[in-house]
Design a protein around this motif. Sequence first.
Motif, PDB file in Angstrom:
ATOM      1  N   GLU A 192      -1.367   5.611   6.205  1.00 35.06           N
ATOM      2  CA  GLU A 192      -1.282   4.257   5.639  1.00 35.06           C
ATOM      3  C   GLU A 192      -1.702   3.270   6.723  1.00 35.06           C
ATOM      4  O   GLU A 192      -1.000   3.099   7.715  1.00 35.06           O
ATOM      5  N   LEU A 224      -5.273  -3.975  -0.436  1.00 30.73           N
ATOM      6  CA  LEU A 224      -6.482  -4.612   0.091  1.00 30.73           C
ATOM      7  C   LEU A 224      -6.790  -5.908  -0.664  1.00 30.73           C
ATOM      8  O   LEU A 224      -7.117  -6.930  -0.065  1.00 30.73           O
ATOM      9  N   ASP A 236     -13.454  -4.782   4.319  1.00 37.69           N
ATOM     10  CA  ASP A 236     -13.863  -3.378   4.212  1.00 37.69           C
ATOM     11  C   ASP A 236     -15.393  -3.292   4.181  1.00 37.69           C
ATOM     12  O   ASP A 236     -16.089  -4.283   4.404  1.00 37.69           O
ATOM     13  N   GLY A 258       0.046  -1.109   5.127  1.00 41.41           N
ATOM     14  CA  GLY A 258       1.085  -1.396   4.154  1.00 41.41           C
ATOM     15  C   GLY A 258       1.428  -2.859   4.316  1.00 41.41           C
ATOM     16  O   GLY A 258       1.419  -3.396   5.444  1.00 41.41           O
ATOM     17  N   GLY A 315      -4.817  -2.935  -5.123  1.00 39.16           N
ATOM     18  CA  GLY A 315      -3.535  -2.821  -4.428  1.00 39.16           C
ATOM     19  C   GLY A 315      -3.524  -3.687  -3.185  1.00 39.16           C
ATOM     20  O   GLY A 315      -3.933  -4.857  -3.229  1.00 39.16           O
ATOM     21  N   VAL A 364      -5.931  -3.007  10.921  1.00 40.26           N
ATOM     22  CA  VAL A 364      -4.986  -3.902  10.254  1.00 40.26           C
ATOM     23  C   VAL A 364      -3.524  -3.708  10.654  1.00 40.26           C
ATOM     24  O   VAL A 364      -2.638  -4.342  10.094  1.00 40.26           O
ATOM     25  N   LEU A 401      -4.022  -8.555  -0.016  1.00 38.20           N
ATOM     26  CA  LEU A 401      -4.186  -9.140   1.321  1.00 38.20           C
ATOM     27  C   LEU A 401      -5.181 -10.302   1.254  1.00 38.20           C
ATOM     28  O   LEU A 401      -4.949 -11.371   1.826  1.00 38.20           O
ATOM     29  N   ASP A 446      -8.348   3.046  -5.503  1.00 42.31           N
ATOM     30  CA  ASP A 446      -7.813   2.557  -4.241  1.00 42.31           C
ATOM     31  C   ASP A 446      -7.938   3.688  -3.229  1.00 42.31           C
ATOM     32  O   ASP A 446      -7.569   4.815  -3.522  1.00 42.31           O
ATOM     33  N   ASN A 447      -8.482   3.372  -2.059  1.00 44.80           N
ATOM     34  CA  ASN A 447      -8.647   4.405  -1.036  1.00 44.80           C
ATOM     35  C   ASN A 447      -9.464   5.605  -1.528  1.00 44.80           C
ATOM     36  O   ASN A 447      -9.158   6.742  -1.220  1.00 44.80           O
ATOM     37  N   THR A 492      -8.919   1.625   6.270  1.00 43.15           N
ATOM     38  CA  THR A 492      -8.471   2.996   5.991  1.00 43.15           C
ATOM     39  C   THR A 492      -9.186   3.987   6.901  1.00 43.15           C
ATOM     40  O   THR A 492     -10.332   3.760   7.293  1.00 43.15           O
TER      41      THR A 492
HETATM   42  C1  GL4 Z   1      -5.561  -0.562   2.303  1.00 41.59           C
HETATM   43  C2  GL4 Z   1      -4.508   0.280   3.001  1.00 41.59           C
HETATM   44  O1  GL4 Z   1      -4.324   1.468   2.303  1.00 41.59           O
HETATM   45  C3  GL4 Z   1      -3.177  -0.453   3.206  1.00 41.59           C
HETATM   46  O2  GL4 Z   1      -2.354   0.293   4.061  1.00 41.59           O
HETATM   47  C4  GL4 Z   1      -3.411  -1.821   3.832  1.00 41.59           C
HETATM   48  O3  GL4 Z   1      -2.204  -2.537   3.939  1.00 41.59           O
HETATM   49  C5  GL4 Z   1      -4.392  -2.597   2.975  1.00 41.59           C
HETATM   50  C6  GL4 Z   1      -4.721  -3.959   3.560  1.00 41.59           C
HETATM   51  O4  GL4 Z   1      -5.169  -3.859   4.863  1.00 41.59           O
HETATM   52  O5  GL4 Z   1      -5.634  -1.881   2.878  1.00 41.59           O
HETATM   53  N1  GL4 Z   1      -6.827   0.090   2.429  1.00 41.59           N
HETATM   54  C7  GL4 Z   1      -7.310   0.360   1.224  1.00 41.59           C
HETATM   55  S1  GL4 Z   1      -8.765   1.067   0.964  1.00 41.59           S
HETATM   56  N2  GL4 Z   1      -6.511  -0.022   0.244  1.00 41.59           N
HETATM   57  C8  GL4 Z   1      -5.440  -0.611   0.817  1.00 41.59           C
HETATM   58  O6  GL4 Z   1      -4.547  -1.132   0.196  1.00 41.59           O
END
Ligand code: GL4
Length: 843
Positions: free
Chosen positions: A675, A136, A336, A678, A134, A452, A139, A288-289, A375
Motif C-alpha cells: 500500500e 488516487l 500517476d 493509504g 479510490g 506518496v 487525493l 484501481d491499481n 504504486t
Molecule cells: C493509490 C495507492 O494504492 C494508495 O495507497 C495511495 O494512498 C493513493 C494516493 O496516493 O494511490 N495508488 C493507486 S494506483 N490507487 C491508489 O489509491
Amino acid sequence: VEASIPEPQRQAWLKHQITGFEDKDDFEKQVVRHVETTLARSMFNCDETAAYAATSLAFRDRLVIEWNRTQQRQTFADSKRVYYLSLEFLMGRALDNAMLNIGLKDVAQSGLSDLGFRVEDIIQQEHDAALGNGGLGRLAACFLDSLASLNYPAWGYGLRYRYGIFKQEIIDGYQVEVPDYWLDFNPWEFPRHDVTVDIQFYGSVNKTTDDTGKITAHWEGGDTVRAVAYDVPIPGFATPSTNNLRLWSSKAASGEFDFQKFNNGDYESSVGDQQRAETISAVLYPNDNLDRGKELRLKQQYFWVAASLYDIVRRFKKTKRAWREFPDQVAIQLNDTHPTLAIVELQRILIDLEGLDWDDAWSIVQKTFGYTNHTVLPEALEKWSVGLFQHLLPRHLQIIYDINMYFLQFVERSFPQDRDMLRRVSIIEESQPKMVRMAYLAIVGSHKVNGVAELHSDLIRTTIFKDFVAIYGPDKFVNVTNGITPRRWLHQANPGLSDLIASKAGGSEHFLKDLTLLNKIELSVDDPAFRKEWAAIKLANKTRLADYIKATTGVEVSPKALFDVQVKRIHEYKRQQMNIFGVIHRYLTLKAQTPAERKKAQPRVNIFGGKAAPGYWMAKQIIHLINSVGAVVNNDPDIGDALKVIFLEDYNVSKAEMIIPASDLSEHISTAGTEASGTSNMKFVLNGGLIIGTCDGANIEITREIGEENIFLFGNLAEDVDDLRHNHTYGGDHKVDASLQKVFAAIESGTFGSAQDFSGMITAVRDHGDFYLVSDDFHSYLETQDLVDKVYADQETWVTKCITSVARMGFFSSDRCINEYAEEIWNIEPLKPESAAGISKGE
Ligand code: GL4
C-alpha cells in the motif's frame, strides 16, 4: 484588457455589479427566485429535489462571482500556475462542502427551515460526483480543496465522464454493477461551448526539409474528435479564492451528424460518428491499481492531455513571453503515469508547431513536469504496445523513440561498463510485442519524481526506479507524504467533533487552516467534561450508522459494540480475505464457548464496504464470502450481539463521511510494502478511531506522530516479504497456521454455503504460494485483535488513546502536503486576495 473598455460602459457595468446573498433573508429570496424562474416551480410543487437545486444555485451564484474574481486576479498578477492533471477526481458531493467553505451553512440551515426543509435532507439529494476509483482520485479532490484554501493559482484538468464509477448492488451476496448516470442535473458545472479543441488521432507523418536544411514533421490525416470544456468551481475554505477544475467532454468534430450520409438515407451511420466520438469520455475505467491496456483508455489519455496542453499553451501565449520562460509560468503535475503523454505532446508542440530546436524544447519540457508515483504493484504500471502507439499516435511514437535515443546515449556515456543497464532502463521494453514503459518516460521527462509516503518513496528509490537514481542522482527522487483535507474529513463529516475541537483549538477557522493546532486538545485529555462530550459524539455517530445499517440491511446492531471497519477497494493486497478469515475464527471460537463465556466476550460489529473491479474474480469472491458469513452469523441465535458482520453496499465518498466518524477500530492491513500510502487511515484517526494495521504506507508515519502505544501494529515487515515469498515457493512445505486451517475447514465443510464458491480464496493461500502472506501474518493478526478487545474493555484508556491520537494528527493535512509540492516541486507562491479571511462573514 480593462483599459480597452470605454469609460461610460465601464461605469454601467460597475453600477450593476452583482453580489451573492449575504444573510438569511437574502438567501431565502434567492432560493425562491431559483425555484420560480430557473426551475419553473412554485411553493406548491417544491419537493426536496427542487429545494436542493435552488439551494445549490443560490450558493453557486456566490461561488461564481468569486471564481471570476480569482481568475481575473491570477491573470492580472501574471503569476505562475500549477496544473494538476488527473484522470480521476473523486469529488463526492459539492453543496455541503460549498456551504461550509463559504461559511454560510448556518444561514442556509435557518433559511431552509423557514421554507419548510431540513438542511440535512437537502444535502442528501445530491448525487456523488464519483469520477474516480479510490485513494488516487480522492487525493486529487483533497488537493484541489487545499490549493484553493491556500490561495494557490491552480487548475485541475480531467475528463468529464458521463458514467463515473459504477454503482454497486449486492444481490444474493454477489456484487452486481449498475451504471452511474450522474449528470441528470448537475448545477456545479458550466459548459463552455466556446472553449473547444479539436484532437487528432491515427493518420501518418510526413517530413519536409526547408532551404536551411531543417526537417519538420507533419502529422496528417486521421480522425478528429472535439473536446468541449466543462468548468467546475472549487471553493477555498475561509478565503474568497475559488479555483477551476476543467473537465473535457468529447463530441464529434463535424457537428451534429454527417449531412452527406443523412441525405443519402444512411441515418444510422451519420449518428454513429457522433456516438463514436462521445464514447471517448463516456466512462471511467473501473480499475484501481490495475492496468488493462485497452485502446479506448489510451485514446482517453491522449484526448484529455492534448486538450489540456492546448489550453495551457494558449493561455501562456497570451502573455507574449519567450518560450524559455514557459517553466517560470507553468508547472504541470502528472498524477500517476496516466497523463505521461503530456510530456510527448509538449515536445511535439514545441518542435513541430513552434519550430524550437530539440534541445531547447526538451529543456523546457523537463523543467515543466513533475511525476507522482502511486504504486509499486507491477500489474498497475502502465505499458502500451508499440503497435498500438504506431497506429493511434504515429508522430508521438517517433518522438518517444527520439527521447529514448538521447536518453540512452546519455546513460551509455555515464555507464560505459554496464551494458545491461541500457536494456533495463530503456523506455522501450524489447519484449514480444515491444512495449512503451510509461513510468520510465515520465521519469525521463520530469524534473522531480515523488512517492506518496516515506516507505513508498524509499521503495521506489531502491527497487523499481533504482537504476534511475543511479543515472540522475538521488535529488530527483523525493517524498511527499499524502494528506487529507480536514474541511471535508472532519468539519463536514463530523461536525460534532469538529466543534468540540474548535472550542479548544482556537475556533474552526483557525485549526482547520492550521491543523497542527490540534495539539491544543491534548491539554484537555484528562478533563472529564471534555472526555464525556468526546465519548457522547462517538456514540451519536455510531448510533446514526447503526440506524443506517438497520435501514439498508435489516440487521440490528448495538451502538455499544466495538465497530471494526474496513472500507476501501477490494483487493487481495489490502487483505479483506484475512479480515473475514479472522471473523470466521471469532465465530468458531464463540460457537465453541458456553453461553456464560460468550457473555463475557467483547461484542463486535465487523463492517466491510468497497467495490471490486468488474473483471477481478478473486475480489468478487471475497465480497461473496463476507456476505455469506454475514448471512450465517447474523442469524445464529447462539451469537446474538456478540458478533455481527455487515457489508455496506456501494461504498463511496458520501457514505465514507458517515461511516468513518462512527468507527472505533479500522483495518489497514495490507501486505507490508504494497500500500503506497493509504489515506483513509488518516481519516479514521482524525475522527477519533484507532487503527489495527501493518507496517505499511502511511501507517508508519502515523505511528511516529501519534506514538506506538496508540496503534495496533502487527505482521511481517516489508524487508522480509521477498524471503517469505521465496520460501513459500521453494522452501519445501509452506505451513499454514493452525487456526487458519480450522477456518478453511469450516468453509470447506459448507458452513457458509457451497464450499466450491470460495475454493479460490483458500487455494491461493494454501496451495498457490500465498503471495500476500495471509498465513504468515494471521497469527499475529488474531493476537492483536485480542489485544484490541482487552484495551477496548477499559474505555478510559481507550478514550485517552483516541484523544491523544487526534491531537497529534496535524501533519496529515493536505495543506501541509500541498505546501511541500509548491516549495519543492512547483516553485509557486500563493496569490492572496486583498482580504484573505472571512468573506462570508463580511469581515
Ligand atoms: C493509490 C495507492 O494504492 C494508495 O495507497 C495511495 O494512498 C493513493 C494516493 O496516493 O494511490 N495508488 C493507486 S494506483 N490507487 C491508489 O489509491
